[in-house]
Design a protein around this motif. Structure first.
Motif, PDB file in Angstrom:
ATOM      1  N   ASP A 115      29.255  -2.988  51.691  1.00  0.00           N
ATOM      2  CA  ASP A 115      29.782  -2.971  50.330  1.00  0.00           C
ATOM      3  C   ASP A 115      29.287  -1.673  49.716  1.00  0.00           C
ATOM      4  O   ASP A 115      28.082  -1.475  49.557  1.00  0.00           O
ATOM      5  CB  ASP A 115      29.271  -4.185  49.542  1.00  0.00           C
ATOM      6  CG  ASP A 115      29.800  -4.230  48.111  1.00  0.00           C
ATOM      7  OD1 ASP A 115      30.190  -3.179  47.573  1.00  0.00           O
ATOM      8  OD2 ASP A 115      29.797  -5.330  47.518  1.00  0.00           O
ATOM      9  N   THR A 117      29.110  -0.644  46.891  1.00  0.00           N
ATOM     10  CA  THR A 117      28.392  -0.768  45.630  1.00  0.00           C
ATOM     11  C   THR A 117      27.009  -1.375  45.811  1.00  0.00           C
ATOM     12  O   THR A 117      26.260  -1.490  44.841  1.00  0.00           O
ATOM     13  CB  THR A 117      29.179  -1.642  44.640  1.00  0.00           C
ATOM     14  OG1 THR A 117      29.192  -3.000  45.106  1.00  0.00           O
ATOM     15  CG2 THR A 117      30.608  -1.149  44.488  1.00  0.00           C
ATOM     16  N   ASN A 118      26.676  -1.792  47.032  1.00  0.00           N
ATOM     17  CA  ASN A 118      25.395  -2.454  47.297  1.00  0.00           C
ATOM     18  C   ASN A 118      24.548  -1.582  48.220  1.00  0.00           C
ATOM     19  O   ASN A 118      24.758  -1.570  49.434  1.00  0.00           O
ATOM     20  CB  ASN A 118      25.646  -3.823  47.944  1.00  0.00           C
ATOM     21  CG  ASN A 118      24.360  -4.615  48.135  1.00  0.00           C
ATOM     22  OD1 ASN A 118      23.262  -4.086  48.039  1.00  0.00           O
ATOM     23  ND2 ASN A 118      24.498  -5.896  48.409  1.00  0.00           N
ATOM     24  N   GLN A 158      35.822   1.873  45.647  1.00  0.00           N
ATOM     25  CA  GLN A 158      34.371   2.047  45.687  1.00  0.00           C
ATOM     26  C   GLN A 158      33.681   0.955  46.504  1.00  0.00           C
ATOM     27  O   GLN A 158      32.586   1.164  47.015  1.00  0.00           O
ATOM     28  CB  GLN A 158      33.798   2.098  44.280  1.00  0.00           C
ATOM     29  CG  GLN A 158      33.924   0.813  43.486  1.00  0.00           C
ATOM     30  CD  GLN A 158      33.069   0.864  42.241  1.00  0.00           C
ATOM     31  OE1 GLN A 158      32.078   1.580  42.180  1.00  0.00           O
ATOM     32  NE2 GLN A 158      33.460   0.118  41.215  1.00  0.00           N
ATOM     33  N   PHE A 159      34.327  -0.216  46.634  1.00  0.00           N
ATOM     34  CA  PHE A 159      33.767  -1.252  47.495  1.00  0.00           C
ATOM     35  C   PHE A 159      33.926  -0.865  48.970  1.00  0.00           C
ATOM     36  O   PHE A 159      33.052  -1.123  49.793  1.00  0.00           O
ATOM     37  CB  PHE A 159      34.456  -2.596  47.246  1.00  0.00           C
ATOM     38  CG  PHE A 159      34.146  -3.204  45.916  1.00  0.00           C
ATOM     39  CD1 PHE A 159      32.971  -3.890  45.702  1.00  0.00           C
ATOM     40  CD2 PHE A 159      35.048  -3.101  44.863  1.00  0.00           C
ATOM     41  CE1 PHE A 159      32.674  -4.460  44.468  1.00  0.00           C
ATOM     42  CE2 PHE A 159      34.777  -3.662  43.629  1.00  0.00           C
ATOM     43  CZ  PHE A 159      33.585  -4.334  43.430  1.00  0.00           C
ATOM     44  N   PRO A 163      29.325   5.642  49.363  1.00  0.00           N
ATOM     45  CA  PRO A 163      29.246   6.530  48.200  1.00  0.00           C
ATOM     46  C   PRO A 163      28.843   7.960  48.523  1.00  0.00           C
ATOM     47  O   PRO A 163      29.143   8.881  47.754  1.00  0.00           O
ATOM     48  CB  PRO A 163      28.191   5.848  47.314  1.00  0.00           C
ATOM     49  CG  PRO A 163      27.379   5.028  48.256  1.00  0.00           C
ATOM     50  CD  PRO A 163      28.332   4.573  49.316  1.00  0.00           C
ATOM     51  N   TYR A 240      29.278   1.021  32.879  1.00  0.00           N
ATOM     52  CA  TYR A 240      28.703   0.415  34.074  1.00  0.00           C
ATOM     53  C   TYR A 240      27.537   1.214  34.639  1.00  0.00           C
ATOM     54  O   TYR A 240      26.470   0.664  34.938  1.00  0.00           O
ATOM     55  CB  TYR A 240      29.770   0.235  35.159  1.00  0.00           C
ATOM     56  CG  TYR A 240      29.224  -0.479  36.375  1.00  0.00           C
ATOM     57  CD1 TYR A 240      29.249  -1.860  36.440  1.00  0.00           C
ATOM     58  CD2 TYR A 240      28.632   0.230  37.420  1.00  0.00           C
ATOM     59  CE1 TYR A 240      28.710  -2.536  37.529  1.00  0.00           C
ATOM     60  CE2 TYR A 240      28.096  -0.435  38.507  1.00  0.00           C
ATOM     61  CZ  TYR A 240      28.135  -1.817  38.560  1.00  0.00           C
ATOM     62  OH  TYR A 240      27.581  -2.472  39.622  1.00  0.00           O
ATOM     63  N   ASP A 241      27.720   2.503  34.823  1.00  0.00           N
ATOM     64  CA  ASP A 241      26.705   3.298  35.513  1.00  0.00           C
ATOM     65  C   ASP A 241      25.366   3.251  34.797  1.00  0.00           C
ATOM     66  O   ASP A 241      24.314   3.085  35.425  1.00  0.00           O
ATOM     67  CB  ASP A 241      27.173   4.747  35.673  1.00  0.00           C
ATOM     68  CG  ASP A 241      28.323   4.886  36.664  1.00  0.00           C
ATOM     69  OD1 ASP A 241      28.501   3.968  37.489  1.00  0.00           O
ATOM     70  OD2 ASP A 241      29.040   5.897  36.605  1.00  0.00           O
ATOM     71  N   HIS A 244      23.781  -0.274  35.052  1.00  0.00           N
ATOM     72  CA  HIS A 244      23.241  -0.462  36.401  1.00  0.00           C
ATOM     73  C   HIS A 244      21.947   0.313  36.574  1.00  0.00           C
ATOM     74  O   HIS A 244      20.942  -0.207  37.093  1.00  0.00           O
ATOM     75  CB  HIS A 244      24.263  -0.006  37.439  1.00  0.00           C
ATOM     76  CG  HIS A 244      23.743  -0.020  38.846  1.00  0.00           C
ATOM     77  ND1 HIS A 244      23.118   1.071  39.418  1.00  0.00           N
ATOM     78  CD2 HIS A 244      23.740  -0.985  39.799  1.00  0.00           C
ATOM     79  CE1 HIS A 244      22.757   0.773  40.635  1.00  0.00           C
ATOM     80  NE2 HIS A 244      23.123  -0.469  40.899  1.00  0.00           N
ATOM     81  N   GLN A 406      34.275  -2.947  39.079  1.00  0.00           N
ATOM     82  CA  GLN A 406      32.836  -2.705  39.144  1.00  0.00           C
ATOM     83  C   GLN A 406      32.139  -3.940  39.706  1.00  0.00           C
ATOM     84  O   GLN A 406      32.604  -5.066  39.497  1.00  0.00           O
ATOM     85  CB  GLN A 406      32.285  -2.401  37.747  1.00  0.00           C
ATOM     86  CG  GLN A 406      33.025  -1.311  36.989  1.00  0.00           C
ATOM     87  CD  GLN A 406      32.629   0.089  37.428  1.00  0.00           C
ATOM     88  OE1 GLN A 406      31.955   0.277  38.435  1.00  0.00           O
ATOM     89  NE2 GLN A 406      33.039   1.088  36.673  1.00  0.00           N
ATOM     90  N   ALA A 407      31.036  -3.736  40.385  1.00  0.00           N
ATOM     91  CA  ALA A 407      30.340  -4.843  41.040  1.00  0.00           C
ATOM     92  C   ALA A 407      29.774  -5.823  40.025  1.00  0.00           C
ATOM     93  O   ALA A 407      29.024  -5.449  39.123  1.00  0.00           O
ATOM     94  CB  ALA A 407      29.218  -4.305  41.928  1.00  0.00           C
ATOM     95  N   TYR A 410      25.987  -6.222  38.270  1.00  0.00           N
ATOM     96  CA  TYR A 410      25.306  -4.930  38.362  1.00  0.00           C
ATOM     97  C   TYR A 410      24.280  -4.861  39.490  1.00  0.00           C
ATOM     98  O   TYR A 410      23.422  -3.995  39.504  1.00  0.00           O
ATOM     99  CB  TYR A 410      24.597  -4.611  37.035  1.00  0.00           C
ATOM    100  CG  TYR A 410      25.530  -4.479  35.861  1.00  0.00           C
ATOM    101  CD1 TYR A 410      26.145  -3.274  35.559  1.00  0.00           C
ATOM    102  CD2 TYR A 410      25.815  -5.581  35.049  1.00  0.00           C
ATOM    103  CE1 TYR A 410      27.011  -3.156  34.483  1.00  0.00           C
ATOM    104  CE2 TYR A 410      26.676  -5.481  33.976  1.00  0.00           C
ATOM    105  CZ  TYR A 410      27.276  -4.259  33.696  1.00  0.00           C
ATOM    106  OH  TYR A 410      28.141  -4.145  32.634  1.00  0.00           O
TER     107      TYR A 410
END
Length: 452
Positions: A115, A117-118, A158-159, A163, A240-241, A244, A406-407, A410
């Motif tokens: 993922d 985002t993880n 983005q998932f 990144p 979001y950023d 997070h 967005q995840a 967060y």
């Protein structure tokens, strides 16, 4: 819909309890037994038979699993000699499956291995355990005449994408969205406009109260569901950023952006106008959701799994509306984003039949299969052109309008601060403290765990 890790509920769709990975065990993707990756330009013409093992999220006996078994039978029919073994890859099965991956014996296709985002999941890709799917996704799909990648909504990229390297290690088979549900029949009855902005939301809440209906259903016995409200508000007032970075990474302080306090003041405003379900403090999530469908509350902020989860209690003829979380005028955050989770399928770089593994994920993510999953099973799709499930009218349009998914949460529930933020939000909703006190207490807790 089944989810990778069961909390008390389907809250943590996509939340993964990730154990420490061993780069030695996983190797660099070139260890003994790894097949040679096929030519991306010709894999569709070179799919051969043989066995592969694919992970599935639905449990035995469920309609979702029966559907996937039908899809697998179609792949086997189209590719003589193909044998697809389905292995339960959800919840309690994950530790054993991850041990297999560390030993170099992972499933040919599996979930929760990547993922973008993880950060905790990136190491599987960085170690070489997963196949980079981008060269294959960039090729023209024989079925559509366009690159395979083009079929996915840009909002889910983005998932799918690493990144840093921008390689792709997962494709989404389904999505879970945090959306604002409303009782459309009730809104029509009282002439209430579905809320697009925060001002619309508060106006709708006042109209519902005047009509003798509690505006918003929420549980007081599960803190992360109360936290959905602060999460979505902060998405709009902060972005979001930054949320997070502050909550999950400890970069900067929550007092450093006025949008955090503004968001808490907005939430306090709902509390002070008594917008929440009467007695919500002692109401569990199932009862709160049931009261929404019984017409005792006009709105509920919840995951898209709500309808399938509560199917047995939804009255016949109930008119459900689905909305993106309202925008906030003057908010400096993301006004067109949505909090979501993507269930991603990844292919082992050591699979002995990569073309057949690719054929499986290609079939599952195809428009025809995705359309059937939406209409027959009720899944929300990340593939363009797939209609909304019958019980979630308009959700495909909501997804299409989102500029970015967005995840959810967060990443907070996997962080050092997992026991800090949501308990304070609960105190705010319970009337035990105001917005400023909530901010100060969260700041104190974050500084304690992050040392800033």
């Amino acid at each position: 819909m089944e989810v990778p890790v069961k909390f008390p509920h389907k809250l943590l769709t996509g939340l993964v309890l990730v154990s420490c990975l061993s780069l030695v065990a996983c190797g660099n993707g070139k260890g003994t037994g790894q097949s040679e990756a096929p030519d991306p330009t010709s894999w569709q013409q070179n799919i051969k038979g043989g066995p592969i093992e694919v992970g599935v999220l639905p449990a035995a006996g469920t309609p979702s699993l029966k559907f996937l078994e039908q899809v697998a039978a179609g792949v086997e029919k189209d590719h003589p000699g193909a044998q697809l073994k389905m292995t339960f890859a959800n919840t309690k099965a994950r530790p054993a499956l991850e041990q297999r991956w560390r030993a170099g014996d992972g499933l040919d296709v599996d979930y929760t291995m990547f993922d973008g985002t993880n950060p905790a999941l990136l190491e599987w890709a960085d170690s070489g355990a997963l196949l980079d799917l981008k060269p294959y996704l960039d090729q023209v799909d024989a079925a559509t005449g366009k690159p395979w990648l083009d079929q996915f909504s840009p909002a889910v990229m983005q998932f799918m994408q690493h990144p840093t390297t921008k390689k792709i290690y997962g494709v989404p088979s389904e999505l879970s969205m945090q959306v604002l549900f409303y009782n459309a029949g009730l809104f029509k009855q009282h002439g209430i406009t579905p809320p697009a902005t925060w001002d619309d939301l508060t106006a709708a809440a006042d109209r519902l109260t005047a009509a003798g209906v509690d505006p918003i259903a929420v549980t007081g016995l599960f803190e992360p569901y109360m936290g959905m409200w602060s999460d979505n508000i902060w998405l709009r007032t902060v972005g979001y950023d930054k949320v997070h970075d502050v909550l999950t990474e400890g970069k900067g302080r929550i007092t450093g952006d006025p949008g955090f306090l503004k968001g808490l003041q907005m939430l306090q405003g709902l509390r002070d106008r008594k917008a929440f379900l009467k007695g919500f403090e002692g109401t569990d999530f199932t009862a709160a959701q049931a009261q929404f469908f019984q017409g005792k509350a006009g709105m509920i902020l919840m995951g898209s799994w709500l309808v399938s989860e509560m199917a047995d209690v939804i009255p016949k003829g109930f008119e459900l509306g689905v909305l993106q979380f309202p925008t906030v005028t003057g908010g400096t955050g993301d006004q067109a984003s949505m909090l979501a989770t993507a269930q991603l399928m990844s292919v082992s770089a050591k699979s002995k039949n990569i073309p057949l593994s690719l054929a499986w994920i290609h079939r599952v993510t195809g428009v025809e299969t995705q359309t059937r999953r939406a209409t027959e099973i009720g899944e929300v799709s990340g593939v363009k052109g797939v209609p909304s499930p019958p019980g979630l009218p308009g959700i495909s349009d909501v997804v299409a309008k989102a500029d970015r998914l967005q995840a959810s949460y967060y990443g907070l529930l996997q962080s050092k601060a997992k026991d800090i933020v949501y308990p304070e939000i609960a105190k705010l909703l319970f009337g035990k403290q105001d917005a400023q006190q909530t901010l100060d207490n969260i700041d104190k807790g974050l500084r304690r765990v992050y040392g800033n």
